[in-house]
Design a protein around this motif. Sequence first.
Motif, PDB file in Angstrom:
ATOM      1  N   GLN A 177       0.379  -1.408  -0.321  1.00 39.49           N
ATOM      2  CA  GLN A 177       0.041   0.041  -0.122  1.00 39.49           C
ATOM      3  C   GLN A 177       0.855   0.939  -0.039  1.00 39.49           C
ATOM      4  OE1 GLN A 177      -2.053  -0.958   3.424  1.00 39.49           O
ATOM      5  NE2 GLN A 177      -4.020  -1.921   2.115  1.00 39.49           N
ATOM      6  N   ALA A 198       0.425   2.482  -3.767  1.00 38.53           N
ATOM      7  CA  ALA A 198      -1.100   3.145  -3.719  1.00 38.53           C
ATOM      8  C   ALA A 198      -2.218   2.575  -4.552  1.00 38.53           C
ATOM      9  CB  ALA A 198      -1.469   4.402  -3.681  1.00 38.53           C
ATOM     10  N   PRO A 199      -2.396   1.424  -4.265  1.00 40.23           N
ATOM     11  CA  PRO A 199      -3.251   0.502  -4.965  1.00 40.23           C
ATOM     12  C   PRO A 199      -4.684   0.718  -5.153  1.00 40.23           C
ATOM     13  CG  PRO A 199      -2.536  -1.372  -3.169  1.00 40.23           C
ATOM     14  CD  PRO A 199      -1.877  -0.018  -3.114  1.00 40.23           C
ATOM     15  N   SER A 200      -5.209   0.146  -6.077  1.00 35.88           N
ATOM     16  CA  SER A 200      -6.795   0.671  -6.246  1.00 35.88           C
ATOM     17  C   SER A 200      -7.520  -0.423  -5.666  1.00 35.88           C
ATOM     18  CB  SER A 200      -6.967   1.094  -7.907  1.00 35.88           C
ATOM     19  OG  SER A 200      -6.635   0.528  -8.658  1.00 35.88           O
ATOM     20  N   GLU A 201      -6.807  -1.864  -5.730  1.00 38.72           N
ATOM     21  CA  GLU A 201      -7.188  -3.444  -4.984  1.00 38.72           C
ATOM     22  C   GLU A 201      -6.072  -3.772  -4.649  1.00 38.72           C
ATOM     23  OE1 GLU A 201      -9.413  -5.446  -8.550  1.00 38.72           O
ATOM     24  OE2 GLU A 201      -9.912  -3.513  -9.045  1.00 38.72           O
ATOM     25  N   SER A 256      -2.452  -1.070  -9.803  1.00 38.73           N
ATOM     26  CA  SER A 256      -2.244   0.344  -9.719  1.00 38.73           C
ATOM     27  C   SER A 256      -1.252   1.205 -10.495  1.00 38.73           C
ATOM     28  CB  SER A 256      -0.666  -0.053  -8.373  1.00 38.73           C
ATOM     29  OG  SER A 256       0.055   1.053  -8.254  1.00 38.73           O
ATOM     30  N   ILE A 257      -1.477   2.662 -10.939  1.00 34.76           N
ATOM     31  CA  ILE A 257      -1.072   3.069 -12.132  1.00 34.76           C
ATOM     32  C   ILE A 257       0.580   3.437 -11.694  1.00 34.76           C
ATOM     33  CG2 ILE A 257      -3.660   4.370 -12.412  1.00 34.76           C
ATOM     34  CD1 ILE A 257      -1.937   6.563 -10.876  1.00 34.76           C
ATOM     35  N   ASP A 298      -1.989  -3.367 -14.083  1.00 36.89           N
ATOM     36  CA  ASP A 298      -2.318  -1.259 -13.755  1.00 36.89           C
ATOM     37  C   ASP A 298      -3.584  -0.812 -14.309  1.00 36.89           C
ATOM     38  OD1 ASP A 298      -2.034  -2.163 -16.818  1.00 36.89           O
ATOM     39  OD2 ASP A 298      -1.291  -0.161 -17.528  1.00 36.89           O
ATOM     40  N   LYS A 299      -4.265  -1.690 -14.658  1.00 34.27           N
ATOM     41  CA  LYS A 299      -5.789  -1.569 -14.402  1.00 34.27           C
ATOM     42  C   LYS A 299      -6.931  -2.602 -14.524  1.00 34.27           C
ATOM     43  CE  LYS A 299      -5.463  -0.004 -18.892  1.00 34.27           C
ATOM     44  NZ  LYS A 299      -4.855   1.243 -20.017  1.00 34.27           N
TER      45      LYS A 299
END
Length: 86
Positions: free
Chosen positions: A15, A19-22, A49-50, A85-86
Amino acid sequence: MTGQPVIEQIRSRLQGAFAPSELEILDEGHKHAGHAGEGKGHFHVRIVSIAFTGQLPIKRHRMIYAALDDLMDQGIHALSIDAKDK
């Protein structure tokens, strides 16, 4: 290694680094019973993550290994990674 469970150390580091979205971390030790260490320290990470945008899969894995560096010999025996990445 702190007194914090390994899975929580993995979560905290990933994290902080990406800073992952998932983020999903599974303890897969039960799949490796009978192996060295009786399956302890076997994990699967699924992370989006981006930070991985434009990176080849091998580079994404290297980024994750770098973030978990000292845990690789002190709590993580095996790590499978699904980094998107998405």
